[in-house]
Design an enzyme around this catalytic site. Structure first.
Site, PDB file in Angstrom:
ATOM      1  N   ASP A   1       0.854  -1.199   0.000  1.00 34.27           N
ATOM      2  CA  ASP A   1       0.000   0.000   0.000  1.00 34.27           C
ATOM      3  C   ASP A   1       0.889   1.248   0.000  1.00 34.27           C
ATOM      4  OD1 ASP A   1      -1.977   1.884   0.340  1.00 34.27           O
ATOM      5  OD2 ASP A   1      -2.479   1.304   2.393  1.00 34.27           O
TER       6      ASP A   1
ATOM      7  N   CYS B   1      -3.449   4.644  -4.165  1.00 30.36           N
ATOM      8  CA  CYS B   1      -4.200   5.906  -4.189  1.00 30.36           C
ATOM      9  C   CYS B   1      -3.839   6.700  -5.443  1.00 30.36           C
ATOM     10  CB  CYS B   1      -3.913   6.715  -2.926  1.00 30.36           C
ATOM     11  SG  CYS B   1      -2.161   7.048  -2.686  1.00 30.36           S
TER      12      CYS B   1
HETATM   13  C1  LIG Z   1      -0.924   4.952   1.843  1.00 28.90           C
HETATM   14  S1  LIG Z   1      -0.135   4.852   3.396  1.00 28.90           S
HETATM   15  C2  LIG Z   1      -0.647   3.246   3.880  1.00 28.90           C
HETATM   16  C3  LIG Z   1      -0.512   2.917   5.325  1.00 28.90           C
HETATM   17  C4  LIG Z   1      -1.233   1.657   5.792  1.00 28.90           C
HETATM   18  N1  LIG Z   1      -1.140   0.569   4.856  1.00 28.90           N
HETATM   19  C5  LIG Z   1      -2.665   1.952   6.138  1.00 28.90           C
HETATM   20  O1  LIG Z   1      -3.553   1.547   5.389  1.00 28.90           O
HETATM   21  O2  LIG Z   1      -2.925   2.591   7.180  1.00 28.90           O
HETATM   22  C6  LIG Z   1       1.525   4.688   2.923  1.00 28.90           C
HETATM   23  C7  LIG Z   1       2.483   4.455   4.041  1.00 28.90           C
HETATM   24  O3  LIG Z   1       3.794   4.421   3.470  1.00 28.90           O
HETATM   25  C8  LIG Z   1       4.697   4.961   4.398  1.00 28.90           C
HETATM   26  N2  LIG Z   1       5.890   5.365   3.661  1.00 28.90           N
HETATM   27  C9  LIG Z   1       6.103   6.512   2.965  1.00 28.90           C
HETATM   28  N3  LIG Z   1       7.319   6.502   2.407  1.00 28.90           N
HETATM   29  C10 LIG Z   1       7.906   5.335   2.762  1.00 28.90           C
HETATM   30  C11 LIG Z   1       9.166   4.739   2.492  1.00 28.90           C
HETATM   31  N4  LIG Z   1      10.068   5.361   1.753  1.00 28.90           N
HETATM   32  N5  LIG Z   1       9.420   3.517   3.006  1.00 28.90           N
HETATM   33  C12 LIG Z   1       8.506   2.871   3.756  1.00 28.90           C
HETATM   34  N6  LIG Z   1       7.300   3.391   4.039  1.00 28.90           N
HETATM   35  C13 LIG Z   1       6.993   4.602   3.557  1.00 28.90           C
HETATM   36  C14 LIG Z   1       3.930   6.098   5.044  1.00 28.90           C
HETATM   37  O4  LIG Z   1       4.465   6.425   6.310  1.00 28.90           O
HETATM   38  C15 LIG Z   1       2.529   5.523   5.115  1.00 28.90           C
HETATM   39  O5  LIG Z   1       2.305   4.919   6.357  1.00 28.90           O
END
Ligand SMILES: C[S@@+](CC[C@H](N)C(=O)[O-])C[C@H]1O[C@@H](n2cnc3c(N)ncnc32)[C@H](O)[C@@H]1O
Length: 414
Positions: free
Chosen positions: A338, A364
């Site tokens: 995600d 998204c």
């Molecule tokens: C669309 S959200 C989804 C979160 C979770 N799956 C949910 O439904 O609540 C994307 C997630 O990716 C994380 N994220 C952003 N950049 C990232 C990176 N470089 N490596 C790992 N995670 C990352 C963000 O902190 C966020 O929690």
């Protein structure tokens, strides 16, 4: 000039064909005949000559002035199909097609999380959303988007703005409905000193808010701002990602569960605070990976407090710089991924080499989704179905879940 709107752009503007190219017309729907004066590539002050049968009276009294919602003039059926078509179009651009399950749309007044803009004024405080493409702040007491708990919090939020806001600069208040009251994360405003801190803490107490953080500092914690994820109670770090509506979260989770089917060992990539990992851990071992260490700690703590979960492990890791390598998927039967809007190009490459049997991809952004889908399909995965979830109703924003499986894996329909 009289024009017929042919289609919508990706931000919801109507697009008509002018003599010298496309003309954008705000607030219009395909098929509508409109009249106005062309300035550049815009039709100014358009008057509708023939309305679309999909046009409805905007349900919100602020629809004309507020820029928070763009599509209140269109029926749910129209917006739902438009969002499905935007995903179909992105897939078609990559030479792909898929079966689409019926869209799931969150009801009005269900947004549990939003970022409001605010400014202190001579007489008090101004709090709301911006007008469309403008710095003007619009108050939204009758907002049809936000959950009633957030609307009820407005008076208290204004108190916070009066105390710590500035007249020259806007502040941003990210407000989240929690089980213990509203959780508020403010950025901007006056620097904290002991007098302001005390005054803000008193306001938090008086209005029954759960938590207030001010430019990253916790000012008051009246009660833990708990969110339910499956059987777990999670306390997300201030401002942490959370799905926008409870309805949307439930629809995404249901689709992810259906996509995965029965599993033994799951990896949840970009796991946030555990929206998917914690409920999935009720039936399978889960390794959750996410870039934000505080979110991982919140997930881990919540998992430890629930009896009967399967093994949950967490890893704070930057998945763009250091995607999980193919050999790290040994024994993994299913993956949830995600990513943020940029998608997960490099992580998908590793999933392909690892030959993970089933992937539930949540996205998204239809464009990066289609790009990543193309890589999976080119490597032999079957894109079985797509479920669009509209938790940002009346906006142009799209969310989806898709099932990818190796061809020998049984089909799972929602
Ligand atoms: C669309 S959200 C989804 C979160 C979770 N799956 C949910 O439904 O609540 C994307 C997630 O990716 C994380 N994220 C952003 N950049 C990232 C990176 N470089 N490596 C790992 N995670 C990352 C963000 O902190 C966020 O929690």
């Amino acid at each position: 000039m009289i024009l017929t709107v042919e289609r919508l752009g990706h931000l919801g503007d109507g697009i008509a064909q002018g003599d010298a190219g496309p003309i954008f017309v705000s607030g219009m729907l395909p098929g509508e005949v409109v009249e106005g004066e062309v300035s550049g590539d815009r039709l100014l002050a358009p008057k509708i000559i023939e309305p679309s049968p999909m046009r409805i009276k905007p349900p919100c009294s602020h629809a004309r002035s507020c820029g928070g919602c763009l599509m209140q003039h269109a029926s749910d059926a129209f917006v739902g199909q438009w969002k499905i078509d935007s995903v179909k179009g992105a897939l078609a651009g990559q030479g792909l097609e898929a079966e689409f399950l019926p869209i799931s749309i969150s009801p009005p007044q269900s947004r549990r999380r939003a970022t409001l803009a605010a400014r202190r004024t001579k007489g008090g405080a101004l709090l709301g959303f911006h007008a469309r493409a403008s710095d003007t702040l619009v108050e939204i007491p009758n907002c049809q988007l936000l959950h009633p708990d957030l609307i009820a919090a407005m008076a208290g939020l204004e108190d916070l703005v009066r105390l710590g806001g500035s007249r020259s600069q806007e502040i941003a208040l990210t407000v989240t409905k929690s089980m213990a009251g509203v959780d508020i994360d403010v950025s901007g405003g006056k620097p904290l000193d002991s007098t302001l801190q005390l005054a803000l803490a008193r306001a938090v107490e008086a209005h029954g808010f759960a938590r207030l953080t001010w430019n990253g500092e916790t000012v008051a914690l009246r009660s833990q701002p708990v969110q339910r994820m499956g059987r777990a109670s999670v306390v997300p770090p201030p401002g942490a990602f959370l799905q926008a509506t409870e309805h949307g979260e439930a629809a995404l989770l249901e689709a992810v569960k259906t996509a995965l089917g029965p599993q033994k060992r799951i990896v949840d990539l970009f796991a946030g605070c555990g929206t998917f990992a914690l409920p999935l851990a009720e039936v399978a071992e889960v390794h959750a990976v996410e870039g934000d260490a505080a979110m991982m700690a919140a997930l881990e703590k919540a998992a430890r407090q629930v009896a009967g979960l399967k093994r949950v492990t967490v890893e704070a890791r930057d998945l763009y710089r250091r995607p999980l390598e193919p050999d790290e998927f040994k024994g993994v039967t299913g993956v949830v991924i995600d990513p943020p809007r940029a998608g997960a190009e490099s992580q998908v490459k590793c999933l392909i080499v690892a030959k993970v049997p089933v992937i539930a991809m949540v996205s998204c952004n239809p464009i990066t989704f289609a790009r990543d889908a193309k890589a999976l399909v080119a490597a032999g995965y079957v894109l079985e179905w797509v479920q669009v979830v509209d938790q940002f109703r009346w906006s142009a924003h799209v969310e989806l879940v898709a099932r990818f499986a190796q061809p020998y894996i049984g089909r799972n329909t929602a």
